[in-house]
Design an enzyme around this catalytic site. Structure first.
Site, PDB file in Angstrom:
ATOM      1  CD  GLU A 161      -3.025   6.407  13.922  1.00  0.00           C
ATOM      2  OE1 GLU A 161      -2.186   7.256  14.292  1.00  0.00           O
ATOM      3  OE2 GLU A 161      -4.107   6.216  14.505  1.00  0.00           O
ATOM      4  CG  ASP A 162      -1.771   1.627  10.563  1.00  0.00           C
ATOM      5  OD1 ASP A 162      -2.485   2.093  11.473  1.00  0.00           O
ATOM      6  OD2 ASP A 162      -2.075   1.673   9.367  1.00  0.00           O
ATOM      7  CG  HIS A 186      -1.628   1.269   1.484  1.00  0.00           C
ATOM      8  ND1 HIS A 186      -2.492   1.913   0.618  1.00  0.00           N
ATOM      9  CD2 HIS A 186      -1.503   2.089   2.565  1.00  0.00           C
ATOM     10  CE1 HIS A 186      -2.880   3.064   1.166  1.00  0.00           C
ATOM     11  NE2 HIS A 186      -2.291   3.197   2.344  1.00  0.00           N
TER      12      HIS A 186
HETATM   13 MN    MN Z   1      -2.579   4.596   4.062  1.00  0.00          MN
END
Ligand code: MN
Length: 728
Positions: free
Chosen positions: A85-86, A57
């Site tokens: 964030e992830d 991605h």
């Molecule tokens: Mn993204």
């Protein structure tokens, strides 16, 4: 563009770097490789809904941005955009490896992602778009976010949950496509819209596609014949032009059908022809050629060259009954205008890097837009649509339910509360900002989530007026204070008059006052009473007007209090006279004020001094200040506590102390006060010598007894030499 990737093959590390180097030979290859490896490792074994490794991605997002020829920092940001964030990666890690600029960009994208997760924005699309613009201080942050959304839309079909697909598509249609349009990225906007359209209204899209296929078949080589004839027409007129026939997207056709702008009857209804020429002069020349060769469709001509669209779009538009008697749309523009029309603001980065610059004037429009973006100037209306900073005088905050509240810069939780609802404003007692209790005067920031705590007992406070910035809050607070103040003056005035009459053994009635309204130049009994409460007239003056015969017959009650104050006997101090006016129910700060000199406490024998127009100030009866009023007995008022629920729970008492100058002495004195449930609200060292401090301390206490307990405890402490209540 990106055809290989659209088919789902993952772009490889060297391909990405090669692509960037093809338009920017000076790109930082080492940093790009480092970012590639960092993001790949950070995402590790995470997978997407498609089953692809998650890392595909950010890689695709980076790939999309290379199509816009963006700079190294933007591409690196794209690779890293989901790591904070992830994954376990932190902004500090990124700062160490990639420096300030990239960190700032990644932080910006992360903030936008968090906002996105916060609530259902579709209902307030316009506000949310403004919030995104306001928070994208660097346009590249927004470009990465748009590319991120574009890739998520391209892979939307992998998400199983239909409701989720629907809401993502709706958000794309309402927020991201218009944002792309606003910054001039026509191509991005069209693709986002069409992807969203296929989710939101698949049937309509299918039928449009079927009709398109049918028309294409029926038309045969119609488009090619139209292009060839136009080409010939321009050649005959001596204009060098490139002509592009472009099919409109299913979504734009559908929207035009909805607005009943096109009938969708023939192939040319869904084709737009673009004529690219080499100069602005040629644009107008070409227009003249078209208009003299073919009949013009009325009301189709638009000159966006002399009046560009707010996002910077420039072209000439017209409609004619053209070759083969087909009604066609023609857009005429220069190469530069064409590029700007396709990729908008993204072209700025090409310009700034210098690698997109083929001729000196090529990106003049962008340079102009950029100047407006960076330095506030120019007509208000143009700024309204182009300047990102235009939202910097506003803040956008969330309610706990995710609703966006739009406020001016400098707004506080009280402004927020009034913006939510007048009642919420009136009753607000506290605020949680992003989950933490914060003072009501805190300045709110973009993206803050604000929860207002309310109490039925609360009323608007006059002190709020000093820090609110919205007109709504200010008007409401002032109106309340004015109304309440009058009520308070009225109530106090009635008590004063009733006492004044009773002292002379007259019965106080409203009727008796009516006869003297003219004397005091007022319209109603209430006005007269309020004036007495405010100290504009004394009770005695009114009484003497009603009964002119009683003048100075008796010694007034005030004289009795003055003599009482002079006696200062302990015995009398505890006992208010029967005639005293209770101050119960009067709000401090309006008709009644507690004197700052003696800090009266419930339980103290007190006296009121009327100050003209401001109500009554309460002093302790032994306050030294009172001597100043000995000559004006008419301003004295006999008052008493009568502690009721509406008195503030705490009163400020002032204490004077002399304390040993040694380590820990201040600590032990504050411990003693705290243990006795007192709260220090202010502390001042008035004198300091080698061996002693002199201090003034303000302590919040319930009443005199509470204060006495604290003073007694302080006296017992070895470090404390002297304790006394400070008065006057
Ligand atoms: Mn993204």
């Amino acid at each position: 563009m990106g055809e290989a990737r659209k088919r789902g093959c993952m772009i490889r590390q060297f391909e990405l770097v090669e692509k960037i180097k093809s338009y920017d030979p000076n790109a930082n290859e080492e940093a790009l490789n480092k970012a590639y490896v960092f993001a790949m490792k950070a995402h590790g074994s995470q997978v997407r809904a498609s089953g692809d490794p998650y890392f595909s991605h950010p890689l695709e997002v980076a790939g999309i941005l290379t199509d816009y020829k963006l700079d190294t920092a933007t591409i690196i940001t794209a690779l890293l955009h989901d790591t904070v964030e992830d994954t376990n990666a932190s902004l500090e890690d990124i700062k160490k490896l990639f420096g300030e600029e990239t960190t700032r960009l990644v932080d910006g994208v992360t903030k936008l992602t968090r906002l996105e997760l916060q609530s259902d924005h579709a209902k307030q699309a316009e506000n949310f778009r403004k919030l995104l613009l306001a928070m994208s201080e660097d346009i590249r942050v927004l470009l990465v976010k748009l590319a991120d959304r574009l890739h998520n839309m391209r892979t939307l079909h992998h998400i199983n949950d239909k409701a989720k697909r629907h809401s993502i598509a709706l958000e794309t249609m309402d927020i991201y496509a218009p944002l792309a349009e606003r910054i001039g990225m026509q191509e991005m906007k069209s693709e986002l819209e069409d992807l969203a359209f296929s989710q939101l209204n698949a049937e309509a899209r299918e039928s449009i596609l079927a009709r398109l296929g049918f028309l294409r078949e029926m038309g045969g080589s119609l488009v090619a014949r139209i292009i060839a004839e136009l080409q010939q027409t321009f050649e005959n007129a001596g204009i060098k032009a490139e002509i592009i026939g472009r099919e409109k997207t299913p979504y734009s056709i559908w929207r035009k059908m909805q607005h009943k702008e096109v009938g969708f009857e023939q192939l040319s209804d869904i084709m737009a022809f673009r004529v690219i020429v080499s100069s602005v002069e040629d644009c107008y020349h070409a227009l003249g050629v078209v208009h003299s060769a073919y009949p013009v469709v009325p009301d189709r001509f638009k000159d966006y060259i002399s009046t560009p669209k707010p996002n910077g779009y420039r072209s000439l538009h017209t409609g004619v009954f053209g070759p083969e008697r087909q009604r066609i749309e023609i857009q005429i523009r220069t190469r530069e205008m064409h590029e700007v029309a396709e990729i908008g603001v993204a072209a700025h980065w090409q310009y700034k890097q210098g690698y997109g610059q083929r001729e000196g004037r090529q990106y003049r429009w962008l340079r102009e837009l950029l100047e407006i973006l960076e330095h506030a100037s120019g007509p208000e209306e143009f700024l309204e649509h182009t300047k990102l900073e235009m939202f910097h005088d506003q803040v956008f905050c969330f309610t706990p339910k995710g609703e966006i509240i739009n406020l001016p810069n400098g707004a506080t939780p009280v402004d927020f509360a009034y913006a939510v609802h007048s009642e919420v404003g009136d009753k607000c007692v506290g605020a949680k900002i992003n989950g933490r209790m914060m003072p009501l005067r805190t300045n709110l920031e973009n993206g803050d989530q604000v929860e207002i705590l309310t109490s039925k007992a609360q009323t608007p406070s006059p002190t709020w007026d000093r820090f609110v910035v919205t007109g709504k809050a200010r008007a409401r607070i002032r109106k309340y204070v004015r109304t309440k103040e009058r009520e308070q003056y009225l109530e106090l005035g009635k008590s004063i008059l009733a006492r004044a009459f009773k002292e002379e053994e007259y019965e106080y009635t409203e009727k008796s006052l009516k006869s003297v309204l003219k004397v005091f130049n007022v319209d109603s009994v209430d006005d007269l009473c309020a004036n007495v409460g405010a100290g504009i007239q004394t009770g005695r003056e009114v009484l003497e007007a009603v009964f002119p015969g009683i003048k100075k017959k008796k010694k007034g009650a005030a004289q009795k209090i003055i003599s009482l104050a002079g006696v200062r006997s302990k015995k009398d101090k505890g006992k208010p006279s029967e005639n005293a006016i209770p101050i119960k129910g009067l709000i401090p700060g309006m008709a009644v004020h507690y004197a700052g000199c003696c800090h009266p406490l419930p339980g103290d024998r007190i006296v009121g001094i009327v100050s003209t127009g401001k109500g009554v100030t309460i002093h302790t009866i032994d306050c030294a200040i009172l001597e100043q009023y000995a000559e004006v007995p008419e301003r004295w008022l006999d008052v008493s506590w009568e502690v009721g629920a509406e008195l503030p729970e705490f009163h400020v008492a002032r204490v004077h102390l002399t304390v040993l100058n040694e380590p820990g002495s201040l600590g032990s004195l504050s411990m003693i006060i705290a243990k006795n449930e007192g709260n220090i609200s202010n502390l001042k060292i008035t004198h300091r010598s080698l061996d002693f401090f002199d201090l003034l301390i303000d302590i919040e206490v319930r009443d005199v007894r509470h204060l006495t307990d604290i003073i007694t405890a302080l006296r017992a402490a070895p470090v404390i030499n002297l304790v006394e209540r400070a008065k006057g």
